[in-house]
Design a protein around this motif. Structure first.
Motif, PDB file in Angstrom:
ATOM      1  N   SER A   1       6.913  -1.306 -14.330  1.00 10.42           N
ATOM      2  CA  SER A   1       7.208  -0.164 -14.378  1.00 10.42           C
ATOM      3  C   SER A   1       5.848   1.103 -14.573  1.00 10.42           C
ATOM      4  O   SER A   1       6.481   2.340 -14.438  1.00 10.42           O
ATOM      5  CB  SER A   1       7.965   0.028 -15.880  1.00 10.42           C
ATOM      6  N   THR A   2       4.958   0.522 -14.381  1.00 11.88           N
ATOM      7  CA  THR A   2       3.780   1.483 -14.160  1.00 11.88           C
ATOM      8  C   THR A   2       3.536   1.827 -12.816  1.00 11.88           C
ATOM      9  O   THR A   2       2.608   2.576 -12.656  1.00 11.88           O
ATOM     10  CB  THR A   2       2.596   0.762 -14.777  1.00 11.88           C
ATOM     11  N   TYR A   3       4.142   1.258 -11.933  1.00 11.69           N
ATOM     12  CA  TYR A   3       3.906   1.586 -10.540  1.00 11.69           C
ATOM     13  C   TYR A   3       4.835   2.507  -9.884  1.00 11.69           C
ATOM     14  O   TYR A   3       5.943   2.469 -10.314  1.00 11.69           O
ATOM     15  CB  TYR A   3       3.918   0.136  -9.738  1.00 11.69           C
ATOM     16  N   ALA A   4       4.328   3.114  -8.869  1.00 13.21           N
ATOM     17  CA  ALA A   4       5.135   4.054  -8.023  1.00 13.21           C
ATOM     18  C   ALA A   4       5.441   3.235  -6.870  1.00 13.21           C
ATOM     19  O   ALA A   4       4.997   2.533  -6.593  1.00 13.21           O
ATOM     20  CB  ALA A   4       4.629   5.263  -7.504  1.00 13.21           C
ATOM     21  N   MET A   5       6.873   3.088  -6.546  1.00 12.58           N
ATOM     22  CA  MET A   5       7.164   2.296  -5.501  1.00 12.58           C
ATOM     23  C   MET A   5       7.613   3.206  -4.185  1.00 12.58           C
ATOM     24  O   MET A   5       8.138   4.261  -4.361  1.00 12.58           O
ATOM     25  CB  MET A   5       8.486   1.448  -6.020  1.00 12.58           C
ATOM     26  N   GLY A   6       7.497   2.461  -3.174  1.00 11.99           N
ATOM     27  CA  GLY A   6       7.963   3.132  -2.062  1.00 11.99           C
ATOM     28  C   GLY A   6       8.656   2.316  -0.966  1.00 11.99           C
ATOM     29  O   GLY A   6       8.526   1.085  -1.087  1.00 11.99           O
ATOM     30  N   TRP A   7       9.408   2.940   0.041  1.00 10.52           N
ATOM     31  CA  TRP A   7       9.987   2.051   0.977  1.00 10.52           C
ATOM     32  C   TRP A   7       9.331   2.975   2.277  1.00 10.52           C
ATOM     33  O   TRP A   7       9.249   4.172   2.508  1.00 10.52           O
ATOM     34  CB  TRP A   7      11.341   2.326   1.158  1.00 10.52           C
ATOM     35  N   PHE A   8       8.828   2.115   3.289  1.00 10.50           N
ATOM     36  CA  PHE A   8       8.493   2.315   4.588  1.00 10.50           C
ATOM     37  C   PHE A   8       9.238   1.701   5.688  1.00 10.50           C
ATOM     38  O   PHE A   8      10.107   0.617   5.385  1.00 10.50           O
ATOM     39  CB  PHE A   8       7.022   1.934   4.563  1.00 10.50           C
ATOM     40  N   ARG A   9       9.140   2.020   6.766  1.00  7.98           N
ATOM     41  CA  ARG A   9       9.651   1.462   7.759  1.00  7.98           C
ATOM     42  C   ARG A   9       9.151   1.403   9.128  1.00  7.98           C
ATOM     43  O   ARG A   9       8.252   2.277   9.407  1.00  7.98           O
ATOM     44  CB  ARG A   9      11.351   1.761   8.446  1.00  7.98           C
ATOM     45  N   GLN A  10       9.388   0.501   9.782  1.00  5.76           N
ATOM     46  CA  GLN A  10       8.336   0.436  11.273  1.00  5.76           C
ATOM     47  C   GLN A  10       9.395  -0.141  12.310  1.00  5.76           C
ATOM     48  O   GLN A  10       9.807  -1.374  12.443  1.00  5.76           O
ATOM     49  CB  GLN A  10       7.130  -0.457  10.997  1.00  5.76           C
ATOM     50  N   ALA A  11       9.479   0.598  13.375  1.00  5.21           N
ATOM     51  CA  ALA A  11      10.235   0.319  14.492  1.00  5.21           C
ATOM     52  C   ALA A  11       9.500  -0.285  15.731  1.00  5.21           C
ATOM     53  O   ALA A  11       8.049   0.078  15.609  1.00  5.21           O
ATOM     54  CB  ALA A  11      11.205   1.385  14.968  1.00  5.21           C
ATOM     55  N   PRO A  12       9.877  -1.007  16.404  1.00  3.02           N
ATOM     56  CA  PRO A  12       9.070  -1.676  17.452  1.00  3.02           C
ATOM     57  C   PRO A  12       8.323  -0.457  18.347  1.00  3.02           C
ATOM     58  O   PRO A  12       8.921   0.185  18.636  1.00  3.02           O
ATOM     59  CB  PRO A  12       9.978  -2.202  18.362  1.00  3.02           C
TER      60      PRO A  12
ATOM     61  N   THR B   1       2.737   8.146  -6.584  1.00  2.00           N
ATOM     62  CA  THR B   1       3.736   8.156  -5.383  1.00  2.00           C
ATOM     63  C   THR B   1       3.038   8.894  -4.347  1.00  2.00           C
ATOM     64  O   THR B   1       2.446   9.692  -4.628  1.00  2.00           O
ATOM     65  CB  THR B   1       4.934   8.896  -5.786  1.00  2.00           C
ATOM     66  N   SER B   2       3.006   8.505  -3.238  1.00  2.00           N
ATOM     67  CA  SER B   2       2.527   8.919  -1.922  1.00  2.00           C
ATOM     68  C   SER B   2       3.437   8.799  -0.961  1.00  2.00           C
ATOM     69  O   SER B   2       4.182   7.815  -0.729  1.00  2.00           O
ATOM     70  CB  SER B   2       1.150   8.436  -1.782  1.00  2.00           C
ATOM     71  N   ARG B   3       3.120   9.723   0.143  1.00  2.00           N
ATOM     72  CA  ARG B   3       4.012   9.653   1.406  1.00  2.00           C
ATOM     73  C   ARG B   3       3.107   8.540   2.299  1.00  2.00           C
ATOM     74  O   ARG B   3       3.427   8.057   3.477  1.00  2.00           O
ATOM     75  CB  ARG B   3       4.254  10.968   1.986  1.00  2.00           C
ATOM     76  N   ARG B   4       1.622   8.421   1.925  1.00  2.00           N
ATOM     77  CA  ARG B   4       0.749   7.565   2.828  1.00  2.00           C
ATOM     78  C   ARG B   4       0.794   6.197   2.675  1.00  2.00           C
ATOM     79  O   ARG B   4       0.537   5.799   1.357  1.00  2.00           O
ATOM     80  CB  ARG B   4      -0.670   8.434   2.473  1.00  2.00           C
ATOM     81  N   SER B   5       0.695   5.567   3.616  1.00  2.00           N
ATOM     82  CA  SER B   5       0.922   4.015   3.374  1.00  2.00           C
ATOM     83  C   SER B   5      -0.604   3.487   2.769  1.00  2.00           C
ATOM     84  O   SER B   5      -0.603   2.496   2.143  1.00  2.00           O
ATOM     85  CB  SER B   5       1.199   3.440   4.645  1.00  2.00           C
ATOM     86  N   ASP B   6      -1.456   4.236   3.043  1.00  2.00           N
ATOM     87  CA  ASP B   6      -2.885   3.494   2.742  1.00  2.00           C
ATOM     88  C   ASP B   6      -2.888   3.943   0.984  1.00  2.00           C
ATOM     89  O   ASP B   6      -3.964   3.311   0.409  1.00  2.00           O
ATOM     90  CB  ASP B   6      -4.318   3.978   3.295  1.00  2.00           C
ATOM     91  N   ALA B   7      -1.971   4.562   0.432  1.00  2.00           N
ATOM     92  CA  ALA B   7      -1.982   4.835  -1.040  1.00  2.00           C
ATOM     93  C   ALA B   7      -1.389   3.581  -1.773  1.00  2.00           C
ATOM     94  O   ALA B   7      -1.446   3.235  -2.991  1.00  2.00           O
ATOM     95  CB  ALA B   7      -1.486   5.909  -1.430  1.00  2.00           C
ATOM     96  N   TYR B   8      -0.674   2.549  -0.922  1.00  2.13           N
ATOM     97  CA  TYR B   8      -0.169   1.451  -1.577  1.00  2.13           C
ATOM     98  C   TYR B   8      -0.728   0.259  -1.492  1.00  2.13           C
ATOM     99  O   TYR B   8      -1.338  -0.091  -0.604  1.00  2.13           O
ATOM    100  CB  TYR B   8       1.208   1.250  -0.941  1.00  2.13           C
ATOM    101  N   ILE B   9      -0.676  -0.400  -2.703  1.00  2.00           N
ATOM    102  CA  ILE B   9      -1.704  -1.610  -2.958  1.00  2.00           C
ATOM    103  C   ILE B   9      -1.023  -2.824  -2.389  1.00  2.00           C
ATOM    104  O   ILE B   9      -1.696  -3.679  -1.984  1.00  2.00           O
ATOM    105  CB  ILE B   9      -2.233  -1.617  -4.402  1.00  2.00           C
TER     106      ILE B   9
END
Length: 118
Positions: free
Chosen positions: A30-41, A98-106
């Motif tokens: 509950s203490t973490y911000a969560m995100g979804w990302f996607r990567q297409a070929p 929360t961030s839109r940057r992938s490098d913010a995610y651990i």
């Protein structure tokens, strides 16, 4: 340490819907911000949605919804009106804010494949 496991991907026709789930281990979900990302070929990984403060990418904001259930340690991505261009591997990730940057995610999950046929 947080481990993330995604599920719910698959093959769907254009216009269809899917709900992705991401279950976390650990006691501090509950203490973490969560995100979804996607990567297409052949493309870079891109932000889809984040929650703590909720952000949704402009490309999906009218079709995708992110929500979380802290009691179940799960974050969801509800995807409606899917398009072939939504085809990608979808990853969930945890960050301190929360961030839109992938490098913010651990922490990152292994990903789940979503394929949308035309």
């Amino acid at each position: 340490q947080v481990q993330l496991v995604e599920s719910g991907g698959g093959l769907v026709q254009a216009g269809g819907s899917l709900r992705l789930s991401c279950v976390a281990s650990g006691r501090t979900f509950s203490t973490y911000a969560m995100g979804w990302f996607r990567q297409a070929p052949g493309k870079e990984r891109e932000f889809v949605a984040g929650i703590s403060n909720t952000y949704i990418a402009d490309s999906v904001k009218d079709r995708f919804t992110i929500f979380r259930d802290n009691a179940k340690k799960t974050v969801y991505l509800r995807m409606n009106s899917l398009k072939p261009e939504d085809t990608a591997v979808y990853y969930c990730a945890a960050a301190l804010a929360t961030s839109r940057r992938s490098d913010a995610y651990i922490y990152w999950g292994q990903g789940t494949q979503v394929t949308v046929s035309s």
